[in-house]
Design an enzyme around this catalytic site. Structure first.
Site, PDB file in Angstrom:
ATOM      1  N   ARG A 157       0.854  -1.264  -0.004  1.00  0.00           N
ATOM      2  CA  ARG A 157      -0.017  -0.112  -0.094  1.00  0.00           C
ATOM      3  C   ARG A 157       0.773   1.212   0.018  1.00  0.00           C
ATOM      4  NH1 ARG A 157      -4.374   0.263   4.700  1.00  0.00           N
ATOM      5  NH2 ARG A 157      -2.750   0.813   5.999  1.00  0.00           N
ATOM      6  N   LYS A 208      -2.825   6.344   1.591  1.00  0.00           N
ATOM      7  CA  LYS A 208      -2.692   6.806   2.993  1.00  0.00           C
ATOM      8  C   LYS A 208      -1.626   8.149   2.741  1.00  0.00           C
ATOM      9  CE  LYS A 208      -2.744   4.847   6.966  1.00  0.00           C
ATOM     10  NZ  LYS A 208      -4.166   4.811   7.537  1.00  0.00           N
ATOM     11  N   GLU A 213     -16.270   6.176   4.388  1.00  0.00           N
ATOM     12  CA  GLU A 213     -15.628   5.813   5.690  1.00  0.00           C
ATOM     13  C   GLU A 213     -15.734   6.730   6.678  1.00  0.00           C
ATOM     14  OE1 GLU A 213     -11.673   5.599   3.244  1.00  0.00           O
ATOM     15  OE2 GLU A 213     -11.176   5.971   5.270  1.00  0.00           O
TER      16      GLU A 213
END
Ligand code: COI
Length: 351
Positions: A97, A198, A234
């Site tokens: 990620r 992220k 989210e």
């Protein structure tokens, strides 16, 4: 070190591990002994890193991260098993990620092998800070930043990869349950933006909204999609699942929702337990009609949602031992703490 981001100066706020009261761990910064550092110039690959005592880092005021937010963070846990060993949970997923995020933000990234080797070194060097089983975990924060100077918009001249860690307890002070507030104005992520990686820049734009919700007694904010404002996406630091008639639904990760590793693991456990799981748009109507709701994340773990408030409407959800949430959470916790055999191959025993 010849780099411009030389690391120096000890932090003044160190706490000695022997003075730790593991029963009172919160989600906060307790500096540990060591961190890992690896630096490379723009246009090169990361090659050689090292452990160093945990301390402040020095950056040029022109650093890409400070001016243009060129940075990716990761989060994962070192968990003490019931028999006292230490294991990591799916760390290669964090490495992958970070790589996806680094590509999006035009940064070089450590390879998966480098990431894993660095992680093991950082955790083992701090192993006395891994809390006793059941009392908390060592939260590990890998960070990749544009540390070199830059003025014109573009890549920094140098990149720094850091790994540091702190022991943590529950993320939400409420402990085991959340009361969510659905935000109707501020959006967390936009199509084509960075909501699916992220990026460091994803977080501070929602501080104000979360602060306001907390001041009004909510645990966290649930954000809607920017394109239509009709679907949930989210929370500030977690993915969300709803359960209706034993079917598990969660918003898809197609760019505006973070591909959480706990999210992925819960989906895989649910499929293993023969539940039907649908990754699809989840509308406000779906949420307000759900039987159960729960959130997942590395920091928040898997946590039940007691209520959701949208405008003037507050909906309460099923709780308790017989919920789908409980079954999924139990299996994940048992794997993570070594209570059952890890047939998924997710854990990496390092000590
Ligand atoms: C994590 O769950 O590891 C996160 O990165 C959440 C963090 C923003 C508190």
């Amino acid at each position: 070190m010849t780099s411009e981001s030389i690391v120096h100066s000890h932090g003044a706020d160190e706490k000695h591990v022997d003075a730790m009261n593991w029963d009172e761990l919160e989600f906060g910064v307790i500096p540990t002994d060591y961190m890992y550092i690896m630096i490379c110039s723009d246009g090169e690959n990361f090659s050689q890193g090292h452990l160093a005592p945990y301390r402040k880092i020095e950056l040029s005021p022109f650093a890409g991260i400070l001016n243009y937010g060129q940075g990716i963070l990761e989060g994962l846990k070192a968990i003490r098993t019931k028999d006292g060993r230490i294991q990591l949970f799916r760390p290669e997923e964090n490495a992958l990620r970070m790589k996806t995020g680094a590509e999006r933000l035009c940064m070089p990234c450590p390879s998966t092998e480098q990431f894993l080797a660095a992680l093991k070194q950082a955790v083992l060097a701090n192993k006395r800070w891994v809390p006793p089983s059941g009392k908390g975990v060592l939260y590990i924060r890998p960070l990749l930043i544009g540390s070199g100077s830059v003025l014109g918009l573009g890549s920094a001249t140098e990149y720094t990869f850091l790994i540091f860690a702190t022991p943590i307890g529950s993320y939400h002070k409420s402990g085991s349950t959340m009361n969510l507030y659905i935000e109707n104005e501020v959006r967390r992520a936009t199509p084509g933006g960075t909501g699916g990686i992220k990026s460091i820049t994803n977080y501070s734009p929602i501080f104000k909204t979360v602060q306001k919700a907390r001041a009004e007694g909510f645990t966290d904010v649930l954000f809607l999609d920017a394109a239509t404002g009709k679907n949930i996406e989210e929370c500030s630091s977690s993915n969300i699942f709803i359960v209706k008639d034993n079917v598990i639904l969660t918003p898809p990760t197609n760019g505006t929702v973070l591909p959480g590793i706990t999210r992925k693991s819960i989906i895989e456990i649910a499929l293993h337990l023969n539940y039907v799981v649908e990754e699809r748009d989840v509308s406000l109507e779906d949420v307000l009609a759900a039987d159960e709701v729960f959130c997942t994340g590395t920091a928040v773990d898997v946590i039940a949602v007691s209520s959701i408030t949208y405008r003037d409407k507050r909906v309460e959800y099923r709780r308790g031992k017989e919920t789908v949430f409980c079954k999924l959470r139990e299996m994940l916790t048992e794997i993570q703490t070594g209570l059952i055999e890890d047939k998924m191959g997710w854990t990496l025993l390092i000590d």
